[in-house]
Scaffold this motif. Structure first.
Motif, PDB file in Angstrom:
ATOM      1  N   SER A  71       0.833  -1.193   0.000  1.00 33.32           N
ATOM      2  CA  SER A  71       0.000   0.000   0.000  1.00 33.32           C
ATOM      3  C   SER A  71       0.876   1.255   0.000  1.00 33.32           C
ATOM      4  O   SER A  71       1.932   1.274   0.613  1.00 33.32           O
ATOM      5  CB  SER A  71      -0.889  -0.020   1.229  1.00 33.32           C
ATOM      6  N   ASP A  72       0.401   2.317  -0.671  1.00 32.16           N
ATOM      7  CA  ASP A  72       1.157   3.565  -0.652  1.00 32.16           C
ATOM      8  C   ASP A  72       1.007   4.285   0.681  1.00 32.16           C
ATOM      9  O   ASP A  72       1.838   5.069   1.071  1.00 32.16           O
ATOM     10  CB  ASP A  72       0.674   4.480  -1.775  1.00 32.16           C
ATOM     11  N   TYR A  73      -0.102   4.062   1.357  1.00 34.37           N
ATOM     12  CA  TYR A  73      -0.334   4.718   2.645  1.00 34.37           C
ATOM     13  C   TYR A  73      -0.333   3.669   3.746  1.00 34.37           C
ATOM     14  O   TYR A  73      -1.364   3.185   4.178  1.00 34.37           O
ATOM     15  CB  TYR A  73      -1.645   5.500   2.606  1.00 34.37           C
ATOM     16  N   THR A  74       0.849   3.294   4.169  1.00 35.92           N
ATOM     17  CA  THR A  74       1.015   2.197   5.116  1.00 35.92           C
ATOM     18  C   THR A  74       0.944   2.719   6.543  1.00 35.92           C
ATOM     19  O   THR A  74       0.747   3.902   6.796  1.00 35.92           O
ATOM     20  CB  THR A  74       2.402   1.583   4.930  1.00 35.92           C
ATOM     21  N   GLY A  75       1.143   1.789   7.466  1.00 37.75           N
ATOM     22  CA  GLY A  75       1.202   2.163   8.876  1.00 37.75           C
ATOM     23  C   GLY A  75       2.278   3.199   9.135  1.00 37.75           C
ATOM     24  O   GLY A  75       2.121   4.072   9.985  1.00 37.75           O
ATOM     25  N   GLU A  76       3.352   3.108   8.377  1.00 39.99           N
ATOM     26  CA  GLU A  76       4.430   4.084   8.575  1.00 39.99           C
ATOM     27  C   GLU A  76       3.925   5.495   8.267  1.00 39.99           C
ATOM     28  O   GLU A  76       4.252   6.462   8.949  1.00 39.99           O
ATOM     29  CB  GLU A  76       5.618   3.735   7.675  1.00 39.99           C
ATOM     30  N   TYR A  77       3.105   5.591   7.241  1.00 43.50           N
ATOM     31  CA  TYR A  77       2.511   6.891   6.893  1.00 43.50           C
ATOM     32  C   TYR A  77       1.673   7.409   8.063  1.00 43.50           C
ATOM     33  O   TYR A  77       1.755   8.581   8.446  1.00 43.50           O
ATOM     34  CB  TYR A  77       1.635   6.737   5.642  1.00 43.50           C
ATOM     35  N   ILE A  78       0.876   6.495   8.634  1.00 44.76           N
ATOM     36  CA  ILE A  78      -0.008   6.904   9.734  1.00 44.76           C
ATOM     37  C   ILE A  78       0.824   7.400  10.915  1.00 44.76           C
ATOM     38  O   ILE A  78       0.552   8.448  11.497  1.00 44.76           O
ATOM     39  CB  ILE A  78      -0.923   5.723  10.144  1.00 44.76           C
ATOM     40  N   ILE A  79       1.889   6.651  11.205  1.00 46.48           N
ATOM     41  CA  ILE A  79       2.738   7.076  12.332  1.00 46.48           C
ATOM     42  C   ILE A  79       3.382   8.422  12.044  1.00 46.48           C
ATOM     43  O   ILE A  79       3.335   9.342  12.850  1.00 46.48           O
ATOM     44  CB  ILE A  79       3.809   6.000  12.629  1.00 46.48           C
ATOM     45  N   ARG A  80       3.939   8.541  10.832  1.00 46.30           N
ATOM     46  CA  ARG A  80       4.624   9.800  10.507  1.00 46.30           C
ATOM     47  C   ARG A  80       3.655  10.976  10.516  1.00 46.30           C
ATOM     48  O   ARG A  80       3.933  12.027  11.071  1.00 46.30           O
ATOM     49  CB  ARG A  80       5.303   9.699   9.145  1.00 46.30           C
ATOM     50  N   HIS A  81       2.501  10.782   9.873  1.00 44.87           N
ATOM     51  CA  HIS A  81       1.640  11.941   9.672  1.00 44.87           C
ATOM     52  C   HIS A  81       0.744  12.273  10.830  1.00 44.87           C
ATOM     53  O   HIS A  81       0.270  13.391  10.950  1.00 44.87           O
ATOM     54  CB  HIS A  81       0.831  11.810   8.378  1.00 44.87           C
ATOM     55  N   PHE A  82       0.470  11.314  11.678  1.00 47.39           N
ATOM     56  CA  PHE A  82      -0.425  11.606  12.791  1.00 47.39           C
ATOM     57  C   PHE A  82       0.310  11.582  14.128  1.00 47.39           C
ATOM     58  O   PHE A  82       0.204  12.532  14.898  1.00 47.39           O
ATOM     59  CB  PHE A  82      -1.628  10.654  12.767  1.00 47.39           C
ATOM     60  N   VAL A  83       1.103  10.543  14.355  1.00 48.46           N
ATOM     61  CA  VAL A  83       1.806  10.471  15.636  1.00 48.46           C
ATOM     62  C   VAL A  83       2.903  11.543  15.689  1.00 48.46           C
ATOM     63  O   VAL A  83       2.971  12.345  16.617  1.00 48.46           O
ATOM     64  CB  VAL A  83       2.387   9.054  15.870  1.00 48.46           C
ATOM     65  N   ASN A  84       3.727  11.585  14.640  1.00 45.13           N
ATOM     66  CA  ASN A  84       4.814  12.581  14.650  1.00 45.13           C
ATOM     67  C   ASN A  84       4.268  14.000  14.630  1.00 45.13           C
ATOM     68  O   ASN A  84       4.871  14.923  15.155  1.00 45.13           O
ATOM     69  CB  ASN A  84       5.742  12.386  13.447  1.00 45.13           C
ATOM     70  N   ARG A  85       3.136  14.174  13.990  1.00 41.88           N
ATOM     71  CA  ARG A  85       2.588  15.515  13.879  1.00 41.88           C
ATOM     72  C   ARG A  85       2.041  16.007  15.214  1.00 41.88           C
ATOM     73  O   ARG A  85       2.279  17.136  15.617  1.00 41.88           O
ATOM     74  CB  ARG A  85       1.474  15.495  12.840  1.00 41.88           C
ATOM     75  N   TYR A  86       1.302  15.142  15.917  1.00 42.49           N
ATOM     76  CA  TYR A  86       0.600  15.617  17.104  1.00 42.49           C
ATOM     77  C   TYR A  86       1.230  15.205  18.428  1.00 42.49           C
ATOM     78  O   TYR A  86       1.087  15.893  19.419  1.00 42.49           O
ATOM     79  CB  TYR A  86      -0.856  15.140  17.067  1.00 42.49           C
ATOM     80  N   LEU A  87       1.891  14.069  18.428  1.00 40.84           N
ATOM     81  CA  LEU A  87       2.353  13.573  19.725  1.00 40.84           C
ATOM     82  C   LEU A  87       3.820  13.834  20.002  1.00 40.84           C
ATOM     83  O   LEU A  87       4.224  14.004  21.133  1.00 40.84           O
ATOM     84  CB  LEU A  87       2.072  12.061  19.840  1.00 40.84           C
ATOM     85  N   LEU A  88       4.607  13.824  18.948  1.00 40.25           N
ATOM     86  CA  LEU A  88       6.034  13.988  19.186  1.00 40.25           C
ATOM     87  C   LEU A  88       6.394  15.467  19.201  1.00 40.25           C
ATOM     88  O   LEU A  88       6.467  16.103  18.179  1.00 40.25           O
ATOM     89  CB  LEU A  88       6.838  13.297  18.081  1.00 40.25           C
ATOM     90  N   ILE A  89       6.584  15.981  20.373  1.00 35.64           N
ATOM     91  CA  ILE A  89       6.982  17.385  20.437  1.00 35.64           C
ATOM     92  C   ILE A  89       8.462  17.386  20.757  1.00 35.64           C
ATOM     93  O   ILE A  89       8.874  17.429  21.906  1.00 35.64           O
ATOM     94  CB  ILE A  89       6.167  18.142  21.486  1.00 35.64           C
TER      95      ILE A  89
END
Ligand SMILES: [Zn+2]
Length: 270
Positions: free
Chosen positions: A25-43
């Motif tokens: 898939s082009d939008y894998t779990g890695e995408y989800i982690i990068r775009h949502f976890v890294n965006r909102y949780l990783l400060i």
């Protein structure tokens, strides 16, 4: 007896992870982690090596005031953590300089839009030079593609910044395409540009296209006549590289571009 529910849970978790991290898939779990976890949780702050590159190599960053420098650097750090950078062709590795300068180009064009991180484009592919596209059967220097990709020839990318006054800049050109594409893609970064301003922009395209076709001294290179998207990208290149000249050539077009990008290089010290 308890072993059965546990087995079922393990199987379900493994199945879920398998889907999340599927390579097909082009939008894998890695995408989800990068775009949502890294965006909102990783400060986490920008890495020092990336900050030093900004300080040395980003003229835009150098001209910001202290508060905006901090904001810019933070956004660059976040952009880097949200994207997957991939070396292709005979490029051995993606360097910190590549990551930082690509991220700085993205944050520069979206500096008026603090929530925009080009959600649709999460893989950034870098070739050392021009590359051959099997789709167009031509050699390319850069492109964006809604399968999630931004692609750059590093040679052409660097040339854009080495001659930073000629109104030709691959990074800004592709980022401007990405901005329009992102605005039209139905995700949470959808429809953030003012539509009336975009419609007004098309009138300028018609005028400049006529000038280019009649060889009547347009400020813009001939490629701007291809369509309204290329025109927009080329105006953006000029807006950043030679704002004074663009403003002198057509004050209203400069102002409109400034409204669309929500930044004015001539009146603000950013
Ligand atoms: Zn283009």
């Amino acid at each position: 007896m308890e072993i059965i529910p546990l087995t079922i849970i393990i199987i379900l978790v493994l199945g879920f992870l398998r889907i999340m991290f599927s390579a097909t898939s082009d939008y894998t779990g890695e995408y989800i982690i990068r775009h949502f976890v890294n965006r909102y949780l990783l400060i986490r702050p920008i890495k020092l090596e990336h900050l030093h590159i900004l300080e040395r190599k980003s003229e835009y960053y150098q001209n910001l005031n202290e508060a905006n420098k901090r904001l810019f650097a933070k956004r660059v750090g976040k952009f880097i953590s949200m994207k997957k950078f991939i070396a292709r062709g005979n490029l051995k590795e993606v360097t910190d300089e590549m990551k930082t300068l690509i991220a700085a180009s993205a944050i520069k064009i979206t500096f008026g839009y603090p929530a925009i991180y080009f959600q649709s484009f999460w893989k950034i592919i870098i070739y050392p030079e021009a590359y051959y596209s099997t789709i167009t059967k031509k050699r390319h220097h850069g492109e964006i593609n809604l399968r999630g990709l931004m692609v750059f020839s590093w040679k052409r990318f660097k040339e854009g910044y080495e001659n930073y006054e000629d109104g030709v800049n691959l990074a800004l050109h592709e980022m401007a395409h990405a901005l329009i594409a992102e605005n039209r893609t139905n995700n949470y970064e959808f429809d953030f540009l003012n539509n009336e301003n975009l419609i007004a922009f098309d009138d300028y395209f018609k005028v400049e296209k006529e000038k280019i076709l009649k060889d009547d001294k347009s400020f813009f290179r001939n490629y701007a006549a291809v369509n309204e998207h290329e025109f927009f990208s080329i105006v953006v290149e000029n807006f950043f590289e030679r704002p004074k000249e663009l403003n002198k050539y057509d004050h209203n077009l400069y102002k409109l571009t400034s409204k669309i990008l929500k930044q004015d290089l001539l009146t603000q010290h950013n």
